[in-house]
Design an enzyme around this catalytic site. Structure first.
Site, PDB file in Angstrom:
ATOM      1  N   SER A 106      30.968  97.145 -62.828  1.00 18.82           N
ATOM      2  CA  SER A 106      30.871  98.320 -62.425  1.00 18.82           C
ATOM      3  C   SER A 106      30.954  97.847 -60.888  1.00 18.82           C
ATOM      4  O   SER A 106      30.486  96.767 -60.162  1.00 18.82           O
ATOM      5  CB  SER A 106      29.074  98.610 -62.490  1.00 18.82           C
ATOM      6  OG  SER A 106      29.058  99.067 -61.200  1.00 18.82           O
ATOM      7  N   TYR A 138      34.070 103.909 -58.297  1.00 14.78           N
ATOM      8  CA  TYR A 138      33.535 106.025 -57.604  1.00 14.78           C
ATOM      9  C   TYR A 138      34.460 105.314 -56.928  1.00 14.78           C
ATOM     10  O   TYR A 138      34.508 105.109 -55.794  1.00 14.78           O
ATOM     11  CB  TYR A 138      31.657 105.745 -57.897  1.00 14.78           C
ATOM     12  CG  TYR A 138      31.391 105.491 -58.353  1.00 14.78           C
ATOM     13  CD1 TYR A 138      31.529 106.237 -59.753  1.00 14.78           C
ATOM     14  CD2 TYR A 138      30.040 104.099 -58.533  1.00 14.78           C
ATOM     15  CE1 TYR A 138      30.437 106.263 -60.952  1.00 14.78           C
ATOM     16  CE2 TYR A 138      29.247 104.403 -60.149  1.00 14.78           C
ATOM     17  CZ  TYR A 138      29.197 105.261 -61.145  1.00 14.78           C
ATOM     18  OH  TYR A 138      28.499 104.981 -62.149  1.00 14.78           O
ATOM     19  N   THR A 164      35.560 105.667 -62.449  1.00 17.82           N
ATOM     20  CA  THR A 164      33.848 106.909 -62.825  1.00 17.82           C
ATOM     21  C   THR A 164      34.008 108.107 -62.195  1.00 17.82           C
ATOM     22  O   THR A 164      34.175 108.031 -61.310  1.00 17.82           O
ATOM     23  CB  THR A 164      32.749 105.893 -63.253  1.00 17.82           C
ATOM     24  OG1 THR A 164      32.923 105.228 -64.113  1.00 17.82           O
ATOM     25  CG2 THR A 164      31.252 107.038 -63.827  1.00 17.82           C
ATOM     26  N   LYS A 260      37.220 107.172 -66.923  1.00 14.55           N
ATOM     27  CA  LYS A 260      36.027 107.394 -67.894  1.00 14.55           C
ATOM     28  C   LYS A 260      34.941 108.063 -67.094  1.00 14.55           C
ATOM     29  O   LYS A 260      34.742 108.963 -65.742  1.00 14.55           O
ATOM     30  CB  LYS A 260      34.872 105.815 -67.308  1.00 14.55           C
ATOM     31  CG  LYS A 260      33.766 105.597 -67.858  1.00 14.55           C
ATOM     32  CD  LYS A 260      33.265 105.065 -68.046  1.00 14.55           C
ATOM     33  CE  LYS A 260      32.013 104.429 -68.412  1.00 14.55           C
ATOM     34  NZ  LYS A 260      30.904 104.829 -67.923  1.00 14.55           N
ATOM     35  N   HIS A 284      28.307 109.246 -70.123  1.00 11.56           N
ATOM     36  CA  HIS A 284      28.128 108.092 -69.033  1.00 11.56           C
ATOM     37  C   HIS A 284      26.881 107.748 -69.897  1.00 11.56           C
ATOM     38  O   HIS A 284      25.493 108.027 -69.090  1.00 11.56           O
ATOM     39  CB  HIS A 284      27.032 108.843 -67.518  1.00 11.56           C
ATOM     40  CG  HIS A 284      27.232 107.928 -66.732  1.00 11.56           C
ATOM     41  ND1 HIS A 284      28.564 107.517 -65.900  1.00 11.56           N
ATOM     42  CD2 HIS A 284      26.671 106.831 -66.317  1.00 11.56           C
ATOM     43  CE1 HIS A 284      28.535 106.926 -64.581  1.00 11.56           C
ATOM     44  NE2 HIS A 284      26.623 106.497 -65.007  1.00 11.56           N
TER      45      HIS A 284
HETATM   46  C1  LIG Z   1      21.958 100.663 -66.252  1.00  9.90           C
HETATM   47  C2  LIG Z   1      22.640 101.473 -66.860  1.00  9.90           C
HETATM   48  C3  LIG Z   1      23.266 101.533 -65.648  1.00  9.90           C
HETATM   49  C4  LIG Z   1      25.101 102.288 -65.228  1.00  9.90           C
HETATM   50  N1  LIG Z   1      26.075 102.091 -64.589  1.00  9.90           N
HETATM   51  C5  LIG Z   1      27.647 102.337 -64.525  1.00  9.90           C
HETATM   52  C6  LIG Z   1      27.945 102.703 -62.962  1.00  9.90           C
HETATM   53  O1  LIG Z   1      27.602 101.593 -62.163  1.00  9.90           O
HETATM   54  N2  LIG Z   1      29.468 102.712 -63.262  1.00  9.90           N
HETATM   55  C7  LIG Z   1      30.214 103.562 -64.982  1.00  9.90           C
HETATM   56  O2  LIG Z   1      30.937 104.030 -64.680  1.00  9.90           O
HETATM   57  N3  LIG Z   1      29.044 103.693 -66.028  1.00  9.90           N
HETATM   58  C8  LIG Z   1      27.578 103.364 -65.478  1.00  9.90           C
HETATM   59  N4  LIG Z   1      26.853 103.379 -66.617  1.00  9.90           N
HETATM   60  C9  LIG Z   1      27.439 104.043 -67.959  1.00  9.90           C
HETATM   61  C10 LIG Z   1      27.739 102.910 -68.522  1.00  9.90           C
HETATM   62  O3  LIG Z   1      28.539 102.272 -68.312  1.00  9.90           O
HETATM   63  C11 LIG Z   1      28.680 103.536 -69.945  1.00  9.90           C
HETATM   64  O4  LIG Z   1      29.124 105.007 -70.150  1.00  9.90           O
HETATM   65  C12 LIG Z   1      27.359 104.070 -71.360  1.00  9.90           C
HETATM   66  O5  LIG Z   1      25.700 103.357 -71.080  1.00  9.90           O
HETATM   67  C13 LIG Z   1      27.776 104.579 -72.363  1.00  9.90           C
HETATM   68  O6  LIG Z   1      25.992 105.223 -73.240  1.00  9.90           O
HETATM   69  P1  LIG Z   1      25.340 103.521 -74.358  1.00  9.90           P
HETATM   70  O7  LIG Z   1      24.126 102.980 -72.850  1.00  9.90           O
HETATM   71  O8  LIG Z   1      24.911 104.067 -75.139  1.00  9.90           O
HETATM   72  O9  LIG Z   1      26.837 102.397 -74.197  1.00  9.90           O
HETATM   73  C14 LIG Z   1      25.300 102.713 -66.878  1.00  9.90           C
HETATM   74  C15 LIG Z   1      24.313 102.532 -67.888  1.00  9.90           C
HETATM   75  C16 LIG Z   1      23.319 101.858 -67.786  1.00  9.90           C
HETATM   76  C17 LIG Z   1      22.449 102.298 -68.778  1.00  9.90           C
END
Ligand SMILES: Cc1cc2nc3c(=O)[nH]c(=O)nc-3n(C[C@H](O)[C@H](O)[C@H](O)COP(=O)(O)O)c2cc1C
Length: 392
Positions: A106, A138, A164, A260, A284
């Site tokens: 990320s 982003y 994203t 994404k 997300h």
């Molecule tokens: C704590 C946390 C931080 C996240 N930060 C980002 C991020 O910085 N960029 C992004 O594209 N998605 C982010 N996501 C979303 C994840 O990339 C992903 O889409 C999501 O966790 C998928 O669902 P799952 O946790 O059920 O596998 C984050 C998710 C979590 C749980």
């Protein structure tokens, strides 16, 4: 505790993390309807296994956006993953590379692009020829800052860019509000009891270097002083971009770009027309728009819309190998998972990450075999029934 599945790692993470940190990871937006649907909708489709097929050799290997992978799974980008364990992103990238599984860093990570890529490249067995993680971006109002990040990621060896697009404002997460969640985490009187319970985390993270957005520190962004993610998003994220921004990313990156946060087949087609090589079907992890369609329910129409013009990746709710096999039957090239690996890192660090990858690999292998197929690349819709039940 005997760790048998991803839920065991989640339970262990819950024990080891302060409540506010665990809930930041575990939670979703508002009533968490989408968070739950991401899981429960997997149950709406069932397998239609075939018999009398040769399953003596099973292959999990594939390519994802031109990069070889030993398993059709990618660690999703997770901002501030270093809050659950010091240098979590470095550990995750290194472990993923040695297992031949792609890892996506990320832009909002707590470790820098350079240290994460260097850690992954040091592994003998690599997810990509360069051993390099993918990089997630982003779009910021100041496109020059984006350009610097892209240049740094390329220079460090990243080959795949993930853009994203579902985060123009941060999803409302009530668990975080109730817990008084802050970045960096602060130990207050309220959390003092938790600090005693979570002494390992206190020693590793709270008493270590301040957790911050490592990739933004050196930019003219105030990254070092960021107090909340919400504030950073409100100040810096570009809310006005359109499809030309994707073309801009594509020309700056000059490599595969996956978008994404796509849930609509119309957007998926437009993304391909504007240069996307990959579509990541994602809400997300239920952290943004509560009430949005689940990722697995959105998948079939998006696969049909883009056809062979782009690879489709399913992201959200993946906790079992059978989930991945269902997504692949529906036409996904691979899946992404976020929380499972964060739980694993919080629970047991590098060992946890290894266990999570091994659990997924073993579960996928058994599911492919029991479905009557011998390769993840040969999975198709004929192995499933109940597709109409995915319609909302
Ligand atoms: C704590 C946390 C931080 C996240 N930060 C980002 C991020 O910085 N960029 C992004 O594209 N998605 C982010 N996501 C979303 C994840 O990339 C992903 O889409 C999501 O966790 C998928 O669902 P799952 O946790 O059920 O596998 C984050 C998710 C979590 C749980």
């Amino acid at each position: 505790m005997n760790v048998v599945n991803i839920e065991d790692l989640r339970r262990l993470a819950r024990k080891r993390l302060p409540k506010a940190i665990f809930e930041f990871v575990d939670g979703g937006a508002l009533d968490e309807v989408t968070l739950r649907a991401n899981r429960s909708d997997f149950e709406r489709v069932r397998f239609h296994p075939r018999v009398f097929t040769d399953v003596s050799q099973i292959s999990l290997a594939t390519t994802i956006l031109g990069q070889p992978a030993q398993v059709p799974l990618i660690m999703a980008p997770v901002g501030l993953c270093g809050m659950v364990r010091r240098k979590a992103e470095v550990i995750a990238a290194r472990t993923a590379a040695s297992a031949g599984m792609p890892f996506c860093l990320s832009m909002m990570a707590a470790s820098s692009i350079e240290e994460v890529c260097a850690g992954a490249a040091s592994q003998p067995q690599r997810a990509t020829p360069s051993g390099a993680p993918w990089f997630q971006l982003y779009l910021l109002k100041d496109r020059a800052m984006n350009r610097v990040l892209l240049q740094r990621a390329r220079a460090a060896g990243a080959k795949v860019l993930v853009l994203t697009v579902d985060t123009k404002t941060q999803g409302p997460r009530e668990r975080d509000i109730r817990n008084g969640f802050t970045v960096p985490p602060r130990i207050t009187m309220r959390s003092a009891f938790d600090a005693v319970r979570c002494w390992r985390w206190v020693r590793d993270v709270a008493l270590g270097p301040t957790v911050t957005f490592a990739n933004l520190k050196d930019l003219n962004s105030g990254g070092k002083d960021v107090v909340t993610i919400t504030q950073f998003i409100a100040d810096k994220y570009d809310l006005g971009y359109d499809w030309e921004a994707l073309e801009w990313c594509k020309s700056e990156w000059q490599g595969p770009v996956a978008v994404k946060g796509i849930l609509s087949p119309v957007d998926a087609k437009l993304a391909v027309q504007h240069g996307a090589s990959g579509i990541i079907v994602s809400n997300h992890g239920g952290r943004q728009l509560d009430g949005a369609i689940s990722s697995i329910a959105a998948l079939p129409a998006i696969v049909d819309a883009v056809g062979s013009d782009a690879e489709v990746i399913l992201d959200g709710g993946v906790r079992r190998g059978v989930d991945i096999v269902k997504a692949l039957c529906l036409g996904a090239r691979a899946c992404m998972a976020g929380r499972p690996f964060v739980y694993a890192l919080a629970a047991l660090g590098e060992e946890g990450m290894q266990r999570a990858i091994a659990i997924f690999k073993a579960e996928i292998e058994k599911a492919v075999m029991l479905v009557g197929c011998n390769s993840v690349q040969a999975l198709q819709r004929g192995y499933l029934q109940g597709l109409d039940r995915l319609r909302c």
